[in-house]
Design a protein around this motif. Structure first.
Motif, PDB file in Angstrom:
ATOM      1  N   HIS A   1      -3.014  89.673 -12.080  1.00 32.30           N
ATOM      2  CA  HIS A   1      -3.548  90.563 -11.039  1.00 32.30           C
ATOM      3  C   HIS A   1      -4.358  89.764 -10.003  1.00 32.30           C
ATOM      4  CE1 HIS A   1      -2.355  94.408 -12.662  1.00 32.30           C
ATOM      5  NE2 HIS A   1      -2.971  94.191 -13.816  1.00 32.30           N
ATOM      6  N   VAL A   2      -5.186  88.857 -10.484  1.00 32.03           N
ATOM      7  CA  VAL A   2      -6.026  88.066  -9.578  1.00 32.03           C
ATOM      8  C   VAL A   2      -5.163  87.201  -8.657  1.00 32.03           C
ATOM      9  CG1 VAL A   2      -7.748  86.221  -9.459  1.00 32.03           C
ATOM     10  CG2 VAL A   2      -8.027  88.080 -11.101  1.00 32.03           C
ATOM     11  N   TYR A   3      -4.134  86.570  -9.203  1.00 36.49           N
ATOM     12  CA  TYR A   3      -3.286  85.713  -8.375  1.00 36.49           C
ATOM     13  C   TYR A   3      -2.546  86.497  -7.294  1.00 36.49           C
ATOM     14  CZ  TYR A   3      -4.057  81.354 -10.836  1.00 36.49           C
ATOM     15  OH  TYR A   3      -4.622  80.221 -11.347  1.00 36.49           O
ATOM     16  N   ILE A   4      -2.063  87.692  -7.613  1.00 42.76           N
ATOM     17  CA  ILE A   4      -1.420  88.522  -6.581  1.00 42.76           C
ATOM     18  C   ILE A   4      -2.395  88.740  -5.436  1.00 42.76           C
ATOM     19  CG2 ILE A   4      -0.533  90.815  -6.011  1.00 42.76           C
ATOM     20  CD1 ILE A   4       0.440  90.976  -8.935  1.00 42.76           C
ATOM     21  N   ASN A   5      -3.619  89.107  -5.775  1.00 45.52           N
ATOM     22  CA  ASN A   5      -4.620  89.362  -4.751  1.00 45.52           C
ATOM     23  C   ASN A   5      -4.937  88.107  -3.951  1.00 45.52           C
ATOM     24  OD1 ASN A   5      -6.471  91.307  -3.561  1.00 45.52           O
ATOM     25  ND2 ASN A   5      -8.056  89.970  -4.358  1.00 45.52           N
ATOM     26  N   LYS A   6      -5.088  86.985  -4.623  1.00 47.27           N
ATOM     27  CA  LYS A   6      -5.409  85.736  -3.927  1.00 47.27           C
ATOM     28  C   LYS A   6      -4.256  85.265  -3.049  1.00 47.27           C
ATOM     29  CE  LYS A   6      -9.214  84.049  -6.553  1.00 47.27           C
ATOM     30  NZ  LYS A   6     -10.198  84.134  -5.518  1.00 47.27           N
ATOM     31  N   LEU A   7      -3.023  85.377  -3.541  1.00 48.58           N
ATOM     32  CA  LEU A   7      -1.861  84.953  -2.752  1.00 48.58           C
ATOM     33  C   LEU A   7      -1.666  85.809  -1.502  1.00 48.58           C
ATOM     34  CD1 LEU A   7       0.665  84.148  -5.609  1.00 48.58           C
ATOM     35  CD2 LEU A   7      -0.420  82.512  -4.060  1.00 48.58           C
ATOM     36  N   SER A   8      -2.132  87.053  -1.546  1.00 48.19           N
ATOM     37  CA  SER A   8      -2.010  87.937  -0.384  1.00 48.19           C
ATOM     38  C   SER A   8      -3.260  87.911   0.490  1.00 48.19           C
ATOM     39  CB  SER A   8      -1.751  89.371  -0.845  1.00 48.19           C
ATOM     40  OG  SER A   8      -2.929  89.942  -1.390  1.00 48.19           O
ATOM     41  N   GLY A  43      -6.082  88.961  -0.242  1.00 46.77           N
ATOM     42  CA  GLY A  43      -6.791  90.219  -0.443  1.00 46.77           C
ATOM     43  C   GLY A  43      -6.144  91.432   0.182  1.00 46.77           C
ATOM     44  N   LYS A  44      -5.005  91.264   0.825  1.00 48.46           N
ATOM     45  CA  LYS A  44      -4.366  92.395   1.532  1.00 48.46           C
ATOM     46  C   LYS A  44      -3.831  93.454   0.585  1.00 48.46           C
ATOM     47  CE  LYS A  44      -3.335  89.585   5.484  1.00 48.46           C
ATOM     48  NZ  LYS A  44      -2.630  88.353   5.663  1.00 48.46           N
ATOM     49  N   THR A  45      -3.471  93.077  -0.641  1.00 46.36           N
ATOM     50  CA  THR A  45      -2.935  94.084  -1.553  1.00 46.36           C
ATOM     51  C   THR A  45      -4.005  95.039  -2.081  1.00 46.36           C
ATOM     52  OG1 THR A  45      -3.150  92.619  -3.473  1.00 46.36           O
ATOM     53  CG2 THR A  45      -1.037  92.599  -2.314  1.00 46.36           C
ATOM     54  N   THR A  46      -5.259  94.657  -1.975  1.00 48.90           N
ATOM     55  CA  THR A  46      -6.338  95.505  -2.480  1.00 48.90           C
ATOM     56  C   THR A  46      -6.359  96.857  -1.777  1.00 48.90           C
ATOM     57  OG1 THR A  46      -7.656  93.561  -3.015  1.00 48.90           O
ATOM     58  CG2 THR A  46      -8.833  95.646  -2.853  1.00 48.90           C
ATOM     59  N   ALA A  47      -6.170  96.861  -0.474  1.00 47.64           N
ATOM     60  CA  ALA A  47      -6.218  98.107   0.296  1.00 47.64           C
ATOM     61  C   ALA A  47      -5.079  99.054  -0.085  1.00 47.64           C
ATOM     62  CB  ALA A  47      -6.156  97.807   1.787  1.00 47.64           C
ATOM     63  N   TYR A  48      -3.998  98.511  -0.616  1.00 46.15           N
ATOM     64  CA  TYR A  48      -2.823  99.314  -0.958  1.00 46.15           C
ATOM     65  C   TYR A  48      -2.539  99.301  -2.458  1.00 46.15           C
ATOM     66  CZ  TYR A  48      -2.222  98.662   4.030  1.00 46.15           C
ATOM     67  OH  TYR A  48      -2.428  98.629   5.384  1.00 46.15           O
ATOM     68  N   VAL A  59       2.845  99.480  -9.302  1.00 50.62           N
ATOM     69  CA  VAL A  59       4.018  99.098 -10.088  1.00 50.62           C
ATOM     70  C   VAL A  59       4.291  97.605  -9.927  1.00 50.62           C
ATOM     71  CG1 VAL A  59       6.519  99.385 -10.295  1.00 50.62           C
ATOM     72  CG2 VAL A  59       5.048 101.381 -10.086  1.00 50.62           C
ATOM     73  N   LEU A  60       4.204  97.102  -8.691  1.00 50.87           N
ATOM     74  CA  LEU A  60       4.381  95.666  -8.456  1.00 50.87           C
ATOM     75  C   LEU A  60       3.311  94.880  -9.213  1.00 50.87           C
ATOM     76  CD1 LEU A  60       5.527  93.168  -6.834  1.00 50.87           C
ATOM     77  CD2 LEU A  60       3.649  93.628  -5.257  1.00 50.87           C
ATOM     78  N   HIS A  61       2.063  95.290  -9.059  1.00 52.89           N
ATOM     79  CA  HIS A  61       0.950  94.607  -9.710  1.00 52.89           C
ATOM     80  C   HIS A  61       1.160  94.540 -11.224  1.00 52.89           C
ATOM     81  CE1 HIS A  61      -2.764  93.146  -7.834  1.00 52.89           C
ATOM     82  NE2 HIS A  61      -2.389  93.837  -6.773  1.00 52.89           N
ATOM     83  N   GLU A  62       1.449  95.681 -11.828  1.00 53.10           N
ATOM     84  CA  GLU A  62       1.604  95.718 -13.290  1.00 53.10           C
ATOM     85  C   GLU A  62       2.834  94.935 -13.731  1.00 53.10           C
ATOM     86  OE1 GLU A  62      -0.655  96.560 -15.344  1.00 53.10           O
ATOM     87  OE2 GLU A  62      -1.956  97.528 -13.885  1.00 53.10           O
TER      88      GLU A  62
END
Length: 100
Positions: A49-56, A58-63, A69-72
């Motif tokens: 989860h942290v890597y998804i957020n860092k790679l984006s 932080g843009k995925t946090t707002a959505y 489903v992608l995150h999980e």
């Protein structure tokens, strides 16, 4: 966004969770883990989860709700990535559950 990720092994978390993250701090209490295997799977999942957020950046946090489903899916892939027998058995169990 900070490059540091804090892993907190002592704080409490909700009873329904094995671990949680707020994108910079992962909480996985050792008391919630039944075994080293369970602890490592939970830690890998939360790091996913942290890597998804860092790679984006932080843009995925707002959505997050729309992207859950992608995150999980990504976090579970990271959680189950090592090819040991216990992980293979866990994947088979999840596939059978999903099929049913």
């Amino acid at each position: 966004m900070s490059g540091r990720i804090v892993v907190d092994l002592g704080s409490s978390i909700p009873s329904h969770a094995a671990g949680i993250t707020n994108w910079t701090k992962i909480r996985v209490p050792l008391s919630k883990s039944n075994s080293e295997f369970d602890f490592l799977q939970t830690l890998r999942h939360e790091v996913g989860h942290v890597y998804i957020n860092k790679l984006s950046d932080g843009k995925t946090t707002a959505y997050f709700n729309a992207l859950r489903v992608l995150h999980e899916g990504v976090a579970t892939t990271v959680q189950l990535s090592p090819g040991d027998e216990k992980t293979a058995a866990e994947i088979l169990k999840m596939e059978r559950w999903a099929t049913a």
